[in-house]
Scaffold this active site. Structure first.
Site, PDB file in Angstrom:
ATOM      1  N   ASN A   1      -9.083   0.287  -3.872  1.00  0.00           N
ATOM      2  CA  ASN A   1      -8.881  -0.195  -4.403  1.00  0.00           C
ATOM      3  C   ASN A   1      -9.454  -1.208  -5.646  1.00  0.00           C
ATOM      4  OD1 ASN A   1     -11.457  -1.998  -3.360  1.00  0.00           O
ATOM      5  ND2 ASN A   1     -10.067  -1.298  -1.868  1.00  0.00           N
TER       6      ASN A   1
ATOM      7  N   ASP B   1     -12.238   0.146  11.917  1.00  0.00           N
ATOM      8  CA  ASP B   1     -12.496  -1.056  11.594  1.00  0.00           C
ATOM      9  C   ASP B   1     -13.931  -1.016  12.115  1.00  0.00           C
ATOM     10  OD1 ASP B   1     -13.119  -3.729  11.471  1.00  0.00           O
ATOM     11  OD2 ASP B   1     -11.348  -4.535  11.196  1.00  0.00           O
ATOM     12  N   ILE B   2     -14.651  -0.786  10.478  1.00  0.00           N
ATOM     13  CA  ILE B   2     -16.305  -0.698  10.581  1.00  0.00           C
ATOM     14  C   ILE B   2     -16.945  -1.795  11.272  1.00  0.00           C
ATOM     15  CG2 ILE B   2     -18.150  -0.806   9.293  1.00  0.00           C
ATOM     16  CD1 ILE B   2     -16.750   0.846   7.031  1.00  0.00           C
TER      17      ILE B   2
ATOM     18  N   ASP C   1      -7.558   0.200   4.597  1.00  0.00           N
ATOM     19  CA  ASP C   1      -7.256  -0.138   5.977  1.00  0.00           C
ATOM     20  C   ASP C   1      -6.318   1.076   6.397  1.00  0.00           C
ATOM     21  OD1 ASP C   1      -7.980  -3.014   6.279  1.00  0.00           O
ATOM     22  OD2 ASP C   1      -6.793  -3.492   5.321  1.00  0.00           O
TER      23      ASP C   1
HETATM   24  O1  PMT Z   1     -16.617  -5.764  -5.060  1.00  0.00           O
HETATM   25  P1  PMT Z   1     -16.347  -7.079  -6.264  1.00  0.00           P
HETATM   26  O2  PMT Z   1     -15.819  -6.786  -7.364  1.00  0.00           O
HETATM   27  O3  PMT Z   1     -17.737  -7.530  -6.411  1.00  0.00           O
HETATM   28  O4  PMT Z   1     -15.650  -8.016  -4.873  1.00  0.00           O
HETATM   29  C1  PMT Z   1     -15.636  -8.455  -3.822  1.00  0.00           C
HETATM   30  C2  PMT Z   1     -14.906  -8.344  -3.111  1.00  0.00           C
HETATM   31  C3  PMT Z   1     -13.958  -9.269  -3.263  1.00  0.00           C
HETATM   32  C4  PMT Z   1     -14.393  -6.935  -2.507  1.00  0.00           C
HETATM   33  C5  PMT Z   1     -15.875  -8.809  -1.716  1.00  0.00           C
HETATM   34  O5  PMT Z   1     -16.209 -10.235  -1.539  1.00  0.00           O
HETATM   35  C6  PMT Z   1     -14.943  -9.269  -0.783  1.00  0.00           C
HETATM   36  O6  PMT Z   1     -13.821 -10.253   0.109  1.00  0.00           O
HETATM   37  N1  PMT Z   1     -14.715  -8.222   0.565  1.00  0.00           N
HETATM   38  C7  PMT Z   1     -14.069  -7.834   1.717  1.00  0.00           C
HETATM   39  C8  PMT Z   1     -12.228  -6.971   0.983  1.00  0.00           C
HETATM   40  C9  PMT Z   1     -12.101  -7.117   2.219  1.00  0.00           C
HETATM   41  O7  PMT Z   1     -11.049  -6.225   2.628  1.00  0.00           O
HETATM   42  O8  PMT Z   1     -11.020  -7.875   3.184  1.00  0.00           O
HETATM   43  P2  PMT Z   1     -10.906  -7.997   4.532  1.00  0.00           P
HETATM   44  O9  PMT Z   1     -10.100  -8.565   4.439  1.00  0.00           O
HETATM   45  O10 PMT Z   1      -8.999  -6.671   3.976  1.00  0.00           O
HETATM   46  O11 PMT Z   1     -11.920  -6.569   5.447  1.00  0.00           O
HETATM   47  C10 PMT Z   1     -11.835  -7.614   5.871  1.00  0.00           C
HETATM   48  C11 PMT Z   1     -13.072  -7.343   6.628  1.00  0.00           C
HETATM   49  O12 PMT Z   1     -13.639  -6.020   7.477  1.00  0.00           O
HETATM   50  C12 PMT Z   1     -14.043  -7.264   5.162  1.00  0.00           C
HETATM   51  O13 PMT Z   1     -15.484  -7.672   5.795  1.00  0.00           O
HETATM   52  C13 PMT Z   1     -14.326  -5.564   5.646  1.00  0.00           C
HETATM   53  O14 PMT Z   1     -15.168  -5.094   5.009  1.00  0.00           O
HETATM   54  C14 PMT Z   1     -14.234  -4.672   7.010  1.00  0.00           C
HETATM   55  N2  PMT Z   1     -13.654  -3.679   6.733  1.00  0.00           N
HETATM   56  C15 PMT Z   1     -11.755  -4.337   6.501  1.00  0.00           C
HETATM   57  C16 PMT Z   1     -11.064  -2.981   7.332  1.00  0.00           C
HETATM   58  C17 PMT Z   1     -11.921  -1.954   7.649  1.00  0.00           C
HETATM   59  N3  PMT Z   1     -11.739  -0.695   8.433  1.00  0.00           N
HETATM   60  N4  PMT Z   1     -13.325  -1.872   8.113  1.00  0.00           N
HETATM   61  C18 PMT Z   1     -13.723  -2.955   7.688  1.00  0.00           C
HETATM   62  O15 PMT Z   1     -14.892  -2.922   7.921  1.00  0.00           O
END
Ligand code: PMT
Length: 408
Positions: free
Chosen positions: A213, A309-310, A282
């Site tokens: 991404n 999912d960490i 994901d």
């Molecule tokens: O890196 P930059 O260009 O500065 O951009 C910053 C950002 C937009 C990436 C950052 O601010 C941000 O929003 N990060 C989370 C992005 C995201 O993928 O969100 P999510 O809704 O998919 O995931 C939710 C949370 O679960 C996040 O904290 C993510 O780190 C965590 N996660 C998700 C999937 C997974 N398999 N393991 C996780 O830990």
């Protein structure tokens, strides 16, 4: 002797003035490097009569600086560059003479010029005969320096090189280093260890292609730097980015979600706060092809499987840290973020919009923070500024939670 730690990546200038305690500076430089600091040594001409620059060059791993007016030395790293380079300047030993010159704001050699030109924290470790230390002139000079924010470390009392006994001995190297560690670790997250994830992950399709991404890592790196500035010891687990690890932060580079998960599992037990700013994939291809795939069919279906999912795994730990997730959304920001907060049992979630120069791969961001009974906006700004506010609020909520748990 146990080694002092906690100066990882810090840049320390050790200023040595003329005095018998200069022999201890060799051990000081050695121990500073053991504690993780980068060290440069600046000597006054008198200091060179007590200890050789060669010893200090070998121990610091850098050339020793002595001469303000040497054009060769200035060309290599001039006094202004040295002044900017340092996180802290420690004058040890500081003779009565150098203390007097610092108090007067003189700039008559490299060391005093540097002390005048630097914005770094200045520490002075006096070492002199007890009568010189007690002299009203020295007392006034020390008061003047303290009023200007200079930290006086010591002196200790005891037997002196001149055969007398009293106050005036330079503190031992480990005591000086501990004082530096304590000073550089001041802030709302002092004594905390913070784990941050940042950047994207890459999930291999074949040896040349991957799913990923647009995350640049900027938000997570800014959070790591802000946590460090708030006094924390910081570990950053980063997916592939073009960014340098912030100075003083301990960095683990990974590629895939599985590697990020493994690195987080290894680190999280020792951390009080976990901030998941990474954009973790994901899904990953169920099987990465060993050879580059050929384009034959008009359509291609890639079977994908969920990654671990960490964040949810950390939040589900028995003895979990204060756990902060991020949510990057393109619609219904609050509803999606609050859903993630509740579903993953987080202490806080930082929600950001995607697009319009915010979030992914942008310099700016704006966050809405949600926790069980609260909400706070951090308005649009450069990510470094946003991160500082974020860390201040995390520190506040973390301490509030610790206080309420301890009072039960
Ligand atoms: O890196 P930059 O260009 O500065 O951009 C910053 C950002 C937009 C990436 C950052 O601010 C941000 O929003 N990060 C989370 C992005 C995201 O993928 O969100 P999510 O809704 O998919 O995931 C939710 C949370 O679960 C996040 O904290 C993510 O780190 C965590 N996660 C998700 C999937 C997974 N398999 N393991 C996780 O830990």
């Amino acid at each position: 002797m146990p080694s002092v730690t906690g100066l990882g990546g810090r840049r320390i200038i050790v200023g040595i003035s003329g005095g018998i305690a200069a022999y201890k500076s060799a051990e000081l430089v050695r121990r500073l490097r053991q504690a993780g600091a980068e060290v440069r040594v600046v000597m006054t001409p008198a200091a060179r009569e007590f200890i050789t620059p060669l010893t200090l060059q070998a121990l610091s791993g850098n050339p020793v600086h002595s001469d303000l007016l040497d054009p060769n030395a200035e060309a290599a790293m001039g006094h202004i560059e040295l002044a900017r380079w340092a996180d802290a300047v420690l004058v040890a030993p500081a003779s009565a003479n150098v203390i007097a010159r610092l108090a007067q704001g003189l700039a008559d050699d490299l060391l005093t010029t540097l002390c005048l030109a630097t914005e770094a924290s200045l520490f002075v470790a006096p070492a002199m005969n007890r009568v010189m230390w007690a002299h009203p002139a020295t007392r006034v000079n020390c008061q003047l320096l303290q009023q200007r924010g200079v930290s006086l470390l010591g002196p200790a009392a005891g037997e002196q090189a001149c055969g007398e006994t009293g106050a005036g001995r330079m503190l031992e190297p480990d005591d000086l280093i501990q004082a530096l560690v304590d000073h550089l670790r001041q802030g709302p997250l002092a004594a905390c260890r913070v784990l941050v994830t940042a950047g994207p992950t890459r999930e291999a399709i074949d040896p040349v292609r991957y799913i990923s991404n647009h995350s640049s890592g900027k938000m997570g790196y800014a959070a790591a730097a802000a946590a460090l500035a708030a006094g924390a010891e910081v570990v950053l687990v980063s997916g592939p980015t073009a960014l340098d690890c912030p100075r003083g932060v301990s960095c683990r580079r990974v590629e895939t979600a599985a590697e990020m998960s493994q690195a987080v599992q290894e680190q999280v037990g020792a951390c009080q706060i976990f901030i998941a700013a990474a954009a973790v994939a994901d899904y990953r291809p169920r099987r990465a092809q060993d050879e580059k795939m050929k384009k034959r069919a008009a359509e291609l279906n890639l079977p994908l499987e969920r990654t671990e999912d960490i964040l949810a795994t950390v939040a589900g730990m028995a003895n979990r840290p204060f756990t902060v997730g991020f949510a990057a959304e393109t619609s219904a920001l609050e509803a999606h973020a609050v859903d993630k907060l509740q579903r993953k049992h987080l202490d806080m979630i930082a929600a950001n919009w995607v697009g319009e120069g915010l979030g992914f791969n942008a310099d700016d961001n704006a966050l809405t923070l949600f926790w069980v009974d609260g909400k706070q906006e951090i308005p649009r700004a450069d990510k470094a500024v946003v991160a500082r506010e974020l860390i201040a609020i995390i520190a506040e909520r973390y301490h509030a939670k610790s206080t309420s748990q301890n009072s039960r």
